[in-house]
Design an enzyme around this catalytic site. Structure first.
Site, mmCIF file in Angstrom:
data_model
loop_
_atom_site.group_PDB
_atom_site.id
_atom_site.type_symbol
_atom_site.label_atom_id
_atom_site.label_comp_id
_atom_site.label_asym_id
_atom_site.label_seq_id
_atom_site.Cartn_x
_atom_site.Cartn_y
_atom_site.Cartn_z
ATOM 1 C CG HIS A 80 -2.043 -0.998 1.080
ATOM 2 N ND1 HIS A 80 -3.109 -1.052 1.957
ATOM 3 C CD2 HIS A 80 -2.278 -1.973 0.161
ATOM 4 C CE1 HIS A 80 -3.948 -2.008 1.587
ATOM 5 N NE2 HIS A 80 -3.460 -2.588 0.517
ATOM 6 C CB SER A 131 -22.943 4.998 -35.223
ATOM 7 O OG SER A 131 -22.283 3.780 -34.923
ATOM 8 N NE ARG A 169 -8.739 -0.478 -30.325
ATOM 9 C CZ ARG A 169 -10.010 -0.677 -29.947
ATOM 10 N NH1 ARG A 169 -10.322 -1.747 -29.231
ATOM 11 N NH2 ARG A 169 -10.955 0.184 -30.276
ATOM 12 C CB CYS A 178 -6.511 -0.963 5.509
ATOM 13 S SG CYS A 178 -4.795 -1.516 5.375
ATOM 14 C CB CYS A 202 -1.828 0.784 6.267
ATOM 15 S SG CYS A 202 -1.386 0.034 4.675
ATOM 16 C CG LEU A 207 -27.476 -0.918 -22.070
ATOM 17 C CD1 LEU A 207 -28.247 -1.865 -21.163
ATOM 18 C CD2 LEU A 207 -26.133 -1.538 -22.483
ATOM 19 C CD GLU A 241 -1.621 3.759 3.810
ATOM 20 O OE1 GLU A 241 -2.752 3.845 4.297
ATOM 21 O OE2 GLU A 241 -1.376 3.093 2.773
#
Length: 375
Positions: A54, A172, A211, A79, A88, A306, A56
């Site tokens: 992490h 499109s 990409r 955490c 941490c 959608l 830290e």
């Protein structure tokens, strides 16, 4: 506590560090840490990949013995549980850190204030809330998953100035400029999953992969490619569709009317049967399923059907709309398939988050402000 200009300066640096993990930390949050002593930075670090140290820990490795008596600026509360790595909060205590300023508390129920509480119980001065809005903007998906068991859904739409996404015959490509399409690749790269509908698969046969750097094939580590998800009510996805190449594809369906399940499984797809009461794919169940699989951010690249279904069910958190300087006419396809409204009280209000030029196009980010589901 009152934060100083120096506090803001060091937290800004921590936020910049956190952004370095924008494409790679999934499913973990993006976190940066800066350790300061006597007004000087003695260590800094960012989290880059799940299972790796992490922020830290990396900052403490730089600071070494100088960390004793120092202040740590961290974009997310440390955490306090054992996950893929040790806690941490305990590591900071052992290193002798005497003050911790966090931009925000961790929304993870396993932490949720306990990290700062552990530090305070061991004599450290703690505070949170410094540049919290900026920290939250780095991790909207992680926050959504932890607080409401849903991913953060962005709907990306390429559109003409008269609000059209495709000609009436379905053509499109391409509405927007190459600069806008390159910008989209970065939004794909930060997402855990790309969501589309079978209509888009049939019309455009997209790969839906990341990409970057204008290369024909993705240069990223294949393990960082987002999951690709198709909403396909009756399993119409062709077996030779480009989106199936390379695996990591989930098809959500409602009915296997043509007995294609076995063939699609052989083609490498994973299938999820989740019909709703109307016999269509239950989008809310799909998103909850993705959250359970540690999917933080979903980028929807679908058509008006959608997009309209997601918007109508209050499932879009943010719209990412690229407006091209073109007019496509009244008969062309729209952004959202929505019911005909009869009063202004029914219209969808938006909060504009950001507007900027991307090449010859305009990119608009907006948040829907829905009160009830659209009928």
């Amino acid at each position: 506590m009152a934060f100083t200009s120096q506090d803001h300066l060091f937290m800004s640096r921590a936020l910049q560090l956190a952004e370095q993990g924008l494409f790679t930390t999934k499913p973990n949050p993006r976190v940066g840490c800066v350790i300061v002593k006597d007004g000087k930075v003695i260590g800094d670090g960012a989290h880059f990949k799940a299972g790796e140290p992490h922020a830290e820990v990396l900052a403490l490795q730089q600071a070494r013995e100088l960390a004793k008596g120092a202040t740590a600026y961290i974009t997310l509360e440390p955490c306090n549980h054992i996950g893929r790595t040790p806690p941490c909060s305990q590591t900071l205590v052992k290193a002798g850190i005497t003050k911790v300023i966090a931009a925000m508390q961790d929304p993870n129920p396993l932490v949720a204030g306990s990290g700062l509480a552990h530090l305070q119980a061991h004599g450290a001065e703690v505070a949170s809330g410094l540049m919290q809005a900026q920290a939250e903007a780095l991790n909207p998906g992680f926050i959504a998953r932890m607080t409401r068991n849903m991913p953060y859904v962005r709907s990306k739409i390429a559109v003409s100035l008269d609000g059209k996404t495709a000609l009436n015959n379905g053509v499109s490509q391409w509405i927007t400029s190459e600069a806008a399409r390159t910008d989209v690749q970065h939004w794909r790269a930060r997402s855990c999953a790309i969501l589309t509908g079978v209509g888009t698969v049939l019309a455009d046969n997209p790969s839906m992969t990341v990409r970057l750097n204008n290369e024909p094939e993705n240069p990223m580590d294949t393990g960082l490619q987002p999951m690709r998800i198709i909403v396909d009510g009756t399993l119409k996805t062709p077996l030779n569709a480009k989106i199936l190449f390379g695996g990591n594809v989930l098809i959500a369906f409602a009915h296997d009317t043509d007995n294609k399940s076995a063939a699609l499984l052989d083609a490498g797809a994973e299938l999820l049967c989740i019909p709703n009461e109307q016999g269509k794919v239950c989008l809310k169940t799909l998103l909850a399923h993705l959250a359970a699989r540690e999917i933080n951010e979903v980028l929807c690249e679908g058509g008006e059907g959608l997009n309209g279904a997601l918007l109508g069910q209050n499932l879009i958190d943010e719209m990412l709309i690229y407006y091209a300087p073109k007019l496509m006419g009244g008969a062309a396809k729209s952004m959202f398939a929505m019911p005909a409204f009869t009063t202004m009280q029914q219209v969808v209000d938006l909060q504009i988050l950001d507007v900027r030029h991307i090449g010859s196009d305009i990119r608009l980010r907006a948040k829907p402000l829905l009160k009830t589901a659209l009928k």
